[in-house]
Design an enzyme around this catalytic site. Structure first.
Site, PDB file in Angstrom:
ATOM      1  N   SER A   3       0.807  -1.200   0.000  1.00 50.54           N
ATOM      2  CA  SER A   3       0.000   0.000   0.000  1.00 50.54           C
ATOM      3  C   SER A   3       0.851   1.265   0.000  1.00 50.54           C
ATOM      4  O   SER A   3       1.491   1.578  -0.992  1.00 50.54           O
ATOM      5  CB  SER A   3      -0.964  -0.026   1.189  1.00 50.54           C
ATOM      6  OG  SER A   3      -2.060   0.824   0.943  1.00 50.54           O
ATOM      7  N   LYS A  24     -22.084  16.366   7.521  1.00 50.22           N
ATOM      8  CA  LYS A  24     -21.102  16.609   8.575  1.00 50.22           C
ATOM      9  C   LYS A  24     -20.935  15.404   9.486  1.00 50.22           C
ATOM     10  O   LYS A  24     -19.825  15.116   9.946  1.00 50.22           O
ATOM     11  CB  LYS A  24     -21.523  17.846   9.394  1.00 50.22           C
ATOM     12  CG  LYS A  24     -20.564  18.199  10.531  1.00 50.22           C
ATOM     13  CD  LYS A  24     -19.178  18.514  10.002  1.00 50.22           C
ATOM     14  CE  LYS A  24     -18.232  18.880  11.142  1.00 50.22           C
ATOM     15  NZ  LYS A  24     -16.854  19.106  10.658  1.00 50.22           N
TER      16      LYS A  24
END
Length: 332
Positions: A152, A204
């Site tokens: 990764s 949010k």
């Protein structure tokens, strides 16, 4: 390095030791006659050791015995070296330290090439990219080599180097993205805990573990993952000179080094000696390597080896999108 350089280094170090010994004896044995002899000896030896270290550094700068620098990236990559998750407090690769070492090597006139040792499952997105950029900006050949794990974010860093080598048993790849969240909404209901929303902005609190995701929140979060993945694929494809579709075809799997080589994810298979020979070919000179270490204490450089191997199979580069209390975690 010539015989003259060897003699010069030796003279500088011996001179530094002699001067330090004389100064230590004068200040701690001769002048303060009331001091205990034992304390004076201890202080004198301390000054000698410090003087020897200083003289050795001076000799290294005046008569360098290396022409290649090595920088290690070991453990999960974060900004400050701390590893969040199931093993808090373990240490990973501190990105700022790694970047500082690469930049120090780049400024060192003796270091004509850079070796990047990778034993990392990845880590935070921006710190991993900082390391990749620093390696890509190095003025000279750059060769990355994987030891145990180059997954990764570690592979992302390698894509910024000219070549990537691995061992046959190295774990390489994990070019993908995963988003995760803990859903405790049902447990909260059983405990009588309710969630009240006070937020400005529709998304949010998307991903907070105390409520179920709505369909549009799932689409929003999946969009973030898709965007990160597209960027990851494009960066790796560009750095490795590969077709982006070939990167996507790996489906974020990890491969043993030999299999990764067959897929074109690794340039060659070999041990450390083979990597040094390759750097020698690139420089057309015999190679001598100096490891550039962090300018900090030994305790701060301890790495969470067990955590790194376990984390490697979790898909690498970990970053948190938003505040910790939101619960949604995004990893490359």
């Amino acid at each position: 390095m010539s015989d003259g350089d060897d003699v010069g280094r030796l003279l500088i170090v011996l001179g530094g030791v002699l001067v330090s010994a004389v100064l230590g004896a004068v200040f701690f044995l001769v002048v303060p006659g009331s001091l205990a002899d034992l304390l004076g000896v201890v202080l004198t030896l301390s000054v000698v050791v410090l003087g020897a270290r200083g003289a050795s550094r001076l000799a290294d700068s005046m008569f360098p015995d290396y022409n290649a620098a090595e920088v290690a990236v070991e453990g999960p990559i974060t900004r400050d070296g701390s590893t969040p998750g199931p093993l808090p407090g373990s240490m990973g690769a501190t990105a700022d330290d790694v970047v500082e070492r690469i930049e120090r090597a780049d400024e060192d006139e003796a270091a004509d090439a850079l070796l990047v040792k990778l034993d990392t499952p990845g880590g935070a997105v921006v710190p991993s990219d900082d390391i990749r950029r620093a390696a890509a900006d190095f003025d000279g050949p750059t060769v990355a080599y994987a030891t145990d794990v180059c997954a990764s974010g570690g592979y992302w860093i390698a894509s910024g180097c000219d070549e990537l080598w691995a061992r046959r048993g190295s774990i390489v790849g994990s070019i993908g993205v995963i988003g995760s969240r803990v859903n405790v909404s049902e447990l909260a209901d059983e405990l009588g805990v309710s969630y009240e929303r006070f937020a400005a902005g529709k998304y949010k609190d998307a991903g907070t573990p105390l409520k179920e995701l709505s369909a549009d929140e799932r689409e929003y979060l999946q969009g973030l993952i898709d965007g990160f993945y597209d960027d990851f694929v494009e960066r790796v494809a560009e750095g490795r000179g590969m077709d982006p579709e070939a990167i996507r075809d790996t489906e974020a799997r990890v491969y043993l080094g030999e299999d990764a080589h067959e897929l074109g994810l690794v340039d060659d298979i070999g041990d450390r000696d083979g990597v040094e020979d390759r750097v020698g070919d690139l420089l057309d000179a015999e190679v001598s390597v100096r490891e550039f270490e962090p300018e900090r204490g030994l305790a701060d450089r301890l790495r969470g080896g067990v955590a790194a191997v376990a984390y490697a199979f979790g898909a690498g580069v970990a970053g948190v999108v938003g505040d910790d209390e939101r619960g949604f975690r995004l990893r490359f």
